[in-house]
Design an enzyme around this catalytic site. Structure first.
Site, PDB file in Angstrom:
ATOM      1  N   GLY A  86       0.857  -1.177   0.000  1.00  0.00           N
ATOM      2  CA  GLY A  86       0.000   0.000   0.000  1.00  0.00           C
ATOM      3  C   GLY A  86       0.891   1.223   0.000  1.00  0.00           C
ATOM      4  CB  SER A 145       4.505  -3.738  -2.067  1.00  0.00           C
ATOM      5  OG  SER A 145       4.491  -2.510  -2.730  1.00  0.00           O
ATOM      6  CB  ALA A 146       4.281  -0.603   1.781  1.00  0.00           C
ATOM      7  CG  HIS A 204       6.093  -2.548  -7.036  1.00  0.00           C
ATOM      8  ND1 HIS A 204       5.233  -3.528  -7.466  1.00  0.00           N
ATOM      9  CD2 HIS A 204       5.686  -2.247  -5.761  1.00  0.00           C
ATOM     10  CE1 HIS A 204       4.342  -3.783  -6.508  1.00  0.00           C
ATOM     11  NE2 HIS A 204       4.605  -3.032  -5.468  1.00  0.00           N
ATOM     12  CD  GLU A 262       5.399  -5.557 -10.439  1.00  0.00           C
ATOM     13  OE1 GLU A 262       4.928  -6.172 -11.424  1.00  0.00           O
ATOM     14  OE2 GLU A 262       4.914  -4.500  -9.992  1.00  0.00           O
TER      15      GLU A 262
END
Lengths: 237, 237
Positions: B92, B124-125, B161, B196
């Site tokens: 997020g 991700s985050a 990413h 990714e």
């Protein structure tokens, strides 16, 4: 009554053109003739030095018969801003730019001289700071500024270099639109997605969209929409 | 001697796949069988609620026979982390995630339990915070965290990413590579550009690159280079 005269441009450079090339025809109208413009190089694109960056801007401004001096060349940065005949803040990293403006105690003074009529040009990061906050920058947080609050020349935020979602992309990172939606879960002001080639013209109290292409307007809890060149964004809030 | 057991993945989701689909085969090895994993939903992708996000993660974890509870469901978040059999932090907005971790006083406690062996998954985050700082996130600064310092499970930063520069692009916004170079003008730690499909496997003291494709390694004042799957990144600093 605000006395602003400013151009807030999405980008300094268009694809295939020289630095500031598409903006040079508008600089005389903004600054007048034979003026010395104060350059704020704090955003340091690609990490280049203040001197290198100032030289680059100086060469572009020469084409509009304007001279230019970097703020780092002055002993007193506050006085440099107060006495400036015009100001230009170039692009680069917005976190760095805002950090340096706060560290040097320049945010309020910069805001005041622009509101009182000192002509201002911003490109990219220099445009981002024209909004209420830098909360819609695309840049990496390479340094932590004291605050995200910026000049607030306009009653909304700007997302420079706005990019439409690429419908063919297989990449799962957030699109620009998704990021702006996330912004709106925690912030209520509108965001103008300013595509490369467009700019906001601030003239006294008025804010008009100029250049091409159109801009994308994001309001909290509303569907995004397009605004054509010439749209009056003065009361967008 | 560190006791870490963690997966730090670039993305939760691969193109054309379901949420966490490519990671599910690795969850039993990470967490063991029949465990209840603590979910940290603070990053709120797209602004969804903590409950909605937890439900989504719960459904994916069920496929690995793991149950899951959101940290917001506990009265005492510190105790929830201390008692957790395993932890998962979803993606997020990294600014929001780090803000909430600081606001709830959880940064140090989270770091300590992971260093002492509580299995951890980040995407991700949730991966970004495994690095020394969040200074190489791609996210928008929608809120201002107290600090950019994060867990420091590894001696470098991560850019999740990671995207290679698009050589055909006419867009003048900075490429990811340019942004990381700007980071290195003000920060000295290496940055792993994690594409990714790739992840870092942390096992005791060791940090190994897993998955495909290769990763891009950026060191301060050095040329960037590729690291193949299986590369040992334990001493990258």
């Amino acid at each position: 009554m605000k006395m602003m005269k400013a151009i807030l441009a999405s980008t300094s450079t268009l694809h295939g053109e020289g630095y500031l090339e598409y903006l040079i025809p508008h600089l005389t109208d903004l600054y007048g003739n034979d003026k010395e413009v104060l350059f704020i190089p704090y955003a340091r694109p690609g990490g280049i030095s203040h001197d290198e960056y100032t030289l680059k801007a100086k060469e572009a401004f020469k084409k509009a018969n304007l001279s230019l001096r970097g703020i780092h060349e002055f002993e007193d940065a506050v006085k440099a801003i107060q006495n400036a005949e015009g100001i230009f803040t170039g692009g680069g990293n917005t976190f760095l730019l805002v950090s340096e403006l706060y560290r040097n105690g320049l945010i309020d003074i910069l805001k005041n001289v622009i509101l009182n009529g000192t002509p201002y040009l911003g490109t990219s990061a220099g445009t981002n700071i024209g909004g209420l906050t830098m909360g819609t920058t695309n840049d990496m947080p390479i340094v932590l500024p004291k605050s995200f609050k910026t000049l607030g020349l306009i009653p909304f935020n700007i997302n420079p270099h706005y990019l439409d979602p690429d419908v063919n992309s297989t990449h799962k990172g957030e699109t620009r639109e998704t990021r702006i939606k996330e912004f709106h879960h925690f912030n209520s002001q509108p965001v103008v997605g300013l595509r490369e080639g467009s700019w906001l013209e601030l003239n006294k109290n008025e804010v008009i969209l100029r250049g091409t292409p159109s801009a994308r307007i994001f309001k909290c809890n509303k569907d995004a929409y397009e605004a054509a060149t010439g749209t009056n964004l003065t009361n967008l809030n």
